[in-house]
Scaffold this active site. Structure first.
Site, PDB file in Angstrom:
ATOM      1  NE  ARG A   1      -2.128  -1.010   3.653  1.00 53.61           N
ATOM      2  CZ  ARG A   1      -2.166  -0.921   4.749  1.00 53.61           C
ATOM      3  NH1 ARG A   1      -3.448  -0.144   5.132  1.00 53.61           N
ATOM      4  NH2 ARG A   1      -1.355  -1.146   5.746  1.00 53.61           N
TER       5      ARG A   1
ATOM      6  CG  ASN B   1      -3.576  -4.130   3.264  1.00 52.23           C
ATOM      7  OD1 ASN B   1      -3.205  -4.113   2.340  1.00 52.23           O
ATOM      8  ND2 ASN B   1      -2.881  -4.036   4.557  1.00 52.23           N
TER       9      ASN B   1
END
Length: 92
Positions: free
Chosen positions: A20, A38
């Site tokens: 991320r 996520n």
């Protein structure tokens, strides 16, 4: 130039490897808008908006991910939405 919006789902070894944060860094460097997060089932989801060539660049990067990642499944589909910046979202 018309912007495009794409929804990406990336699976494999993509959590616990900084995916991320690396995605966020790449997206901001390209001047893209949207978000990355996520998902509880172990994959990563992103919405990216911007010029087609820059969206294509983040898609190409996301197919590999950062060092330590292992992308095994990747999907890319058209999406809609208005975004003003790029963010890391909470896990869904």
């Amino acid at each position: 130039m018309t912007d495009v919006v794409r929804r990406l789902l990336i699976a494999g070894r993509v959590q616990g490897v900084g995916f991320r944060y690396a995605f966020d860094e790449q997206a901001r460097a390209l001047g893209l808008r949207g978000w990355v997060r996520n998902r509880r089932r172990g994959d990563v989801e992103a919405i990216v908006a911007g010029p087609a060539r820059d969206v294509d660049a983040i898609i190409a990067w996301a197919r590999r991910g950062p060092p330590g990642a292992g992308v095994t499944t990747f999907s890319d589909e058209a999406a809609t939405g208005e975004f003003t910046g790029f963010d890391i979202g909470a896990t869904e």
